[in-house]
Design a protein around this motif. Structure first.
Motif, PDB file in Angstrom:
ATOM      1  N   ARG A  65       0.893  -1.254   0.093  1.00  0.00           N
ATOM      2  CA  ARG A  65       0.162   0.132   0.316  1.00  0.00           C
ATOM      3  C   ARG A  65       0.739   1.349  -0.083  1.00  0.00           C
ATOM      4  NH1 ARG A  65      -5.138  -0.171   3.419  1.00  0.00           N
ATOM      5  NH2 ARG A  65      -5.875   0.952   1.314  1.00  0.00           N
ATOM      6  N   LEU A  66       0.284   2.443  -0.534  1.00  0.00           N
ATOM      7  CA  LEU A  66       1.157   3.624  -0.493  1.00  0.00           C
ATOM      8  C   LEU A  66       0.415   4.680   0.476  1.00  0.00           C
ATOM      9  CD1 LEU A  66       2.703   5.651  -2.092  1.00  0.00           C
ATOM     10  CD2 LEU A  66       1.026   5.955  -3.692  1.00  0.00           C
ATOM     11  N   GLN A  67       1.154   5.133   1.398  1.00  0.00           N
ATOM     12  CA  GLN A  67       0.914   6.248   2.147  1.00  0.00           C
ATOM     13  C   GLN A  67       0.422   7.471   1.373  1.00  0.00           C
ATOM     14  OE1 GLN A  67       0.161   5.552   5.739  1.00  0.00           O
ATOM     15  NE2 GLN A  67      -1.056   7.479   5.424  1.00  0.00           N
ATOM     16  N   LEU A  68      -0.661   7.888   1.697  1.00  0.00           N
ATOM     17  CA  LEU A  68      -1.111   9.116   1.028  1.00  0.00           C
ATOM     18  C   LEU A  68      -1.725  10.285   2.050  1.00  0.00           C
ATOM     19  CD1 LEU A  68      -3.101   7.881  -2.016  1.00  0.00           C
ATOM     20  CD2 LEU A  68      -0.734   8.635  -2.092  1.00  0.00           C
ATOM     21  N   PRO A  69      -1.644  11.252   2.024  1.00  0.00           N
ATOM     22  CA  PRO A  69      -1.892  12.213   3.055  1.00  0.00           C
ATOM     23  C   PRO A  69      -3.537  11.811   3.448  1.00  0.00           C
ATOM     24  CG  PRO A  69      -1.036  13.660   1.414  1.00  0.00           C
ATOM     25  CD  PRO A  69      -1.214  12.111   0.754  1.00  0.00           C
ATOM     26  N   GLN A  70      -4.393  11.435   2.548  1.00  0.00           N
ATOM     27  CA  GLN A  70      -5.680  11.123   2.922  1.00  0.00           C
ATOM     28  C   GLN A  70      -5.961   9.627   3.628  1.00  0.00           C
ATOM     29  OE1 GLN A  70      -4.681  12.094   0.116  1.00  0.00           O
ATOM     30  NE2 GLN A  70      -5.404  11.086  -1.751  1.00  0.00           N
ATOM     31  N   GLY A  71      -4.868   8.773   3.372  1.00  0.00           N
ATOM     32  CA  GLY A  71      -4.980   7.443   3.954  1.00  0.00           C
ATOM     33  C   GLY A  71      -4.090   6.613   3.023  1.00  0.00           C
ATOM     34  N   THR A  81      -4.060   0.883  -1.958  1.00  0.00           N
ATOM     35  CA  THR A  81      -3.628  -0.552  -2.097  1.00  0.00           C
ATOM     36  C   THR A  81      -2.979  -0.309  -3.778  1.00  0.00           C
ATOM     37  OG1 THR A  81      -5.093  -1.698  -1.030  1.00  0.00           O
ATOM     38  CG2 THR A  81      -3.888  -3.033  -2.575  1.00  0.00           C
ATOM     39  N   ILE A  82      -1.815  -0.878  -3.935  1.00  0.00           N
ATOM     40  CA  ILE A  82      -1.079  -0.932  -5.139  1.00  0.00           C
ATOM     41  C   ILE A  82      -1.442  -2.237  -5.783  1.00  0.00           C
ATOM     42  CG2 ILE A  82       1.222  -0.811  -6.131  1.00  0.00           C
ATOM     43  CD1 ILE A  82       2.037   0.788  -3.796  1.00  0.00           C
ATOM     44  N   PRO A  83      -1.794  -2.388  -6.652  1.00  0.00           N
ATOM     45  CA  PRO A  83      -2.030  -3.563  -7.575  1.00  0.00           C
ATOM     46  C   PRO A  83      -0.846  -4.701  -7.192  1.00  0.00           C
ATOM     47  CG  PRO A  83      -2.621  -1.860  -9.043  1.00  0.00           C
ATOM     48  CD  PRO A  83      -1.762  -1.341  -7.721  1.00  0.00           C
ATOM     49  N   ARG A  84      -1.437  -5.788  -7.382  1.00  0.00           N
ATOM     50  CA  ARG A  84      -0.219  -6.954  -7.196  1.00  0.00           C
ATOM     51  C   ARG A  84       0.455  -7.137  -8.178  1.00  0.00           C
ATOM     52  NH1 ARG A  84      -0.758 -11.312  -3.217  1.00  0.00           N
ATOM     53  NH2 ARG A  84      -2.688 -10.278  -2.587  1.00  0.00           N
ATOM     54  N   PHE A  85       1.652  -7.466  -7.981  1.00  0.00           N
ATOM     55  CA  PHE A  85       2.640  -7.675  -9.153  1.00  0.00           C
ATOM     56  C   PHE A  85       2.916  -9.386  -8.718  1.00  0.00           C
ATOM     57  CE2 PHE A  85       3.927  -3.411  -7.186  1.00  0.00           C
ATOM     58  CZ  PHE A  85       3.560  -2.810  -8.547  1.00  0.00           C
ATOM     59  N   SER A  86       3.299  -9.863  -9.806  1.00  0.00           N
ATOM     60  CA  SER A  86       3.734 -11.414  -9.931  1.00  0.00           C
ATOM     61  C   SER A  86       4.860 -11.799  -8.996  1.00  0.00           C
ATOM     62  CB  SER A  86       4.003 -11.660 -11.500  1.00  0.00           C
ATOM     63  OG  SER A  86       4.547 -13.027 -11.490  1.00  0.00           O
ATOM     64  N   PRO A  87       4.982 -12.771  -8.328  1.00  0.00           N
ATOM     65  CA  PRO A  87       5.858 -13.125  -7.521  1.00  0.00           C
ATOM     66  C   PRO A  87       7.112 -13.233  -8.345  1.00  0.00           C
ATOM     67  CG  PRO A  87       4.138 -14.728  -7.354  1.00  0.00           C
ATOM     68  CD  PRO A  87       3.688 -13.593  -8.300  1.00  0.00           C
ATOM     69  N   ARG A  88       6.927 -13.604  -9.744  1.00  0.00           N
ATOM     70  CA  ARG A  88       8.230 -13.970 -10.554  1.00  0.00           C
ATOM     71  C   ARG A  88       8.617 -12.741 -11.003  1.00  0.00           C
ATOM     72  NH1 ARG A  88       6.003 -19.426 -13.497  1.00  0.00           N
ATOM     73  NH2 ARG A  88       5.996 -20.684 -11.704  1.00  0.00           N
ATOM     74  N   ILE A  89       8.229 -11.459 -10.796  1.00  0.00           N
ATOM     75  CA  ILE A  89       8.693 -10.106 -11.498  1.00  0.00           C
ATOM     76  C   ILE A  89      10.251  -9.744 -11.171  1.00  0.00           C
ATOM     77  CG2 ILE A  89       7.874  -8.720  -9.498  1.00  0.00           C
ATOM     78  CD1 ILE A  89       7.018  -6.959 -11.877  1.00  0.00           C
ATOM     79  N   SER A  90      10.794  -9.502 -12.006  1.00  0.00           N
ATOM     80  CA  SER A  90      12.354  -9.086 -11.533  1.00  0.00           C
ATOM     81  C   SER A  90      12.434  -7.815 -10.943  1.00  0.00           C
ATOM     82  CB  SER A  90      13.313  -9.065 -12.890  1.00  0.00           C
ATOM     83  OG  SER A  90      12.559  -7.810 -13.661  1.00  0.00           O
ATOM     84  N   VAL A  91      13.319  -7.585 -10.043  1.00  0.00           N
ATOM     85  CA  VAL A  91      13.581  -6.317  -9.511  1.00  0.00           C
ATOM     86  C   VAL A  91      13.498  -5.053 -10.374  1.00  0.00           C
ATOM     87  CG1 VAL A  91      15.250  -4.826  -8.013  1.00  0.00           C
ATOM     88  CG2 VAL A  91      14.871  -7.258  -7.766  1.00  0.00           C
ATOM     89  N   GLU A  92      14.164  -4.978 -11.470  1.00  0.00           N
ATOM     90  CA  GLU A  92      14.017  -3.970 -12.393  1.00  0.00           C
ATOM     91  C   GLU A  92      12.516  -3.857 -13.003  1.00  0.00           C
ATOM     92  OE1 GLU A  92      16.171  -6.919 -12.829  1.00  0.00           O
ATOM     93  OE2 GLU A  92      17.766  -5.785 -12.054  1.00  0.00           O
ATOM     94  N   LYS A  98       7.209  -0.864 -13.022  1.00  0.00           N
ATOM     95  CA  LYS A  98       5.842  -0.886 -12.797  1.00  0.00           C
ATOM     96  C   LYS A  98       5.528   0.060 -11.591  1.00  0.00           C
ATOM     97  CE  LYS A  98       4.285  -5.094 -14.783  1.00  0.00           C
ATOM     98  NZ  LYS A  98       2.960  -4.860 -15.350  1.00  0.00           N
ATOM     99  N   LEU A  99       6.185  -0.089 -10.450  1.00  0.00           N
ATOM    100  CA  LEU A  99       5.768   0.759  -9.332  1.00  0.00           C
ATOM    101  C   LEU A  99       6.015   2.401  -9.778  1.00  0.00           C
ATOM    102  CD1 LEU A  99       5.325   0.480  -6.642  1.00  0.00           C
ATOM    103  CD2 LEU A  99       7.646   0.113  -6.007  1.00  0.00           C
ATOM    104  N   GLU A 100       7.147   2.645 -10.444  1.00  0.00           N
ATOM    105  CA  GLU A 100       7.211   4.050 -10.832  1.00  0.00           C
ATOM    106  C   GLU A 100       6.156   4.423 -11.850  1.00  0.00           C
ATOM    107  OE1 GLU A 100      10.681   6.875 -12.890  1.00  0.00           O
ATOM    108  OE2 GLU A 100      10.932   4.625 -12.942  1.00  0.00           O
ATOM    109  N   LYS A 101       5.699   3.503 -12.699  1.00  0.00           N
ATOM    110  CA  LYS A 101       4.614   3.981 -13.643  1.00  0.00           C
ATOM    111  C   LYS A 101       3.241   4.228 -12.779  1.00  0.00           C
ATOM    112  CE  LYS A 101       2.404   2.323 -17.829  1.00  0.00           C
ATOM    113  NZ  LYS A 101       2.005   1.492 -18.862  1.00  0.00           N
ATOM    114  N   TYR A 102       2.983   3.085 -11.787  1.00  0.00           N
ATOM    115  CA  TYR A 102       1.937   3.407 -10.939  1.00  0.00           C
ATOM    116  C   TYR A 102       1.742   4.824 -10.270  1.00  0.00           C
ATOM    117  CZ  TYR A 102      -1.413   2.742  -7.340  1.00  0.00           C
ATOM    118  OH  TYR A 102      -2.384   2.731  -6.532  1.00  0.00           O
ATOM    119  N   LEU A 103       3.139   5.021  -9.557  1.00  0.00           N
ATOM    120  CA  LEU A 103       3.000   6.326  -8.735  1.00  0.00           C
ATOM    121  C   LEU A 103       2.865   7.317  -9.665  1.00  0.00           C
ATOM    122  CD1 LEU A 103       6.070   5.337  -6.680  1.00  0.00           C
ATOM    123  CD2 LEU A 103       3.957   5.416  -5.951  1.00  0.00           C
TER     124      LEU A 103
END
Length: 90
Positions: free
Chosen positions: A54-60, A63-74, A79-84
């Motif tokens: 989850r992402l902490q926002l000023p208003q609370g 939840t960040i969408p689930r990522f595959s457990p096989r996803i690479s760090v890169e 994906k996290l940067e794009k979501y943000l």
């Protein structure tokens, strides 16, 4: 930026996501790990869902969408940067 990972001891998927998040060097964020077994409200909310990021926002929290457990760090960082970016444009 603060990310919150809801987890519990012995959860291999949780440990895998935590390890990958800690390897990301391209995004500045603080990572807080919350053990769902320490609070009843967390346990009831996430017992069948962990790991939950989850992402902490000023208003609370949001939840960040689930990522595959096989996803690479890169790829996770990308994906996290794009979501943000999406969140910032709302």
């Amino acid at each position: 930026m603060r990310l919150i990972l809801y987890s519990k001891p012995g959860c291999h998927l949780c440990e895998g996501l935590e390890g990958k998040l800690k390897q990301i060097e391209t995004l500045p964020f603080d990572l807080e790990i919350r053990d769902i077994t320490t609070r009843d409200d967390w346990f009831h909310a996430y017992q069948y869902e962990i790991p939950v990021l989850r992402l902490q926002l000023p208003q609370g929290e949001k939840t960040i969408p689930r990522f595959s457990p096989r996803i690479s760090v890169e790829r996770l960082a990308q994906k996290l940067e794009k979501y943000l970016e999406t969140m910032n444009n709302q």
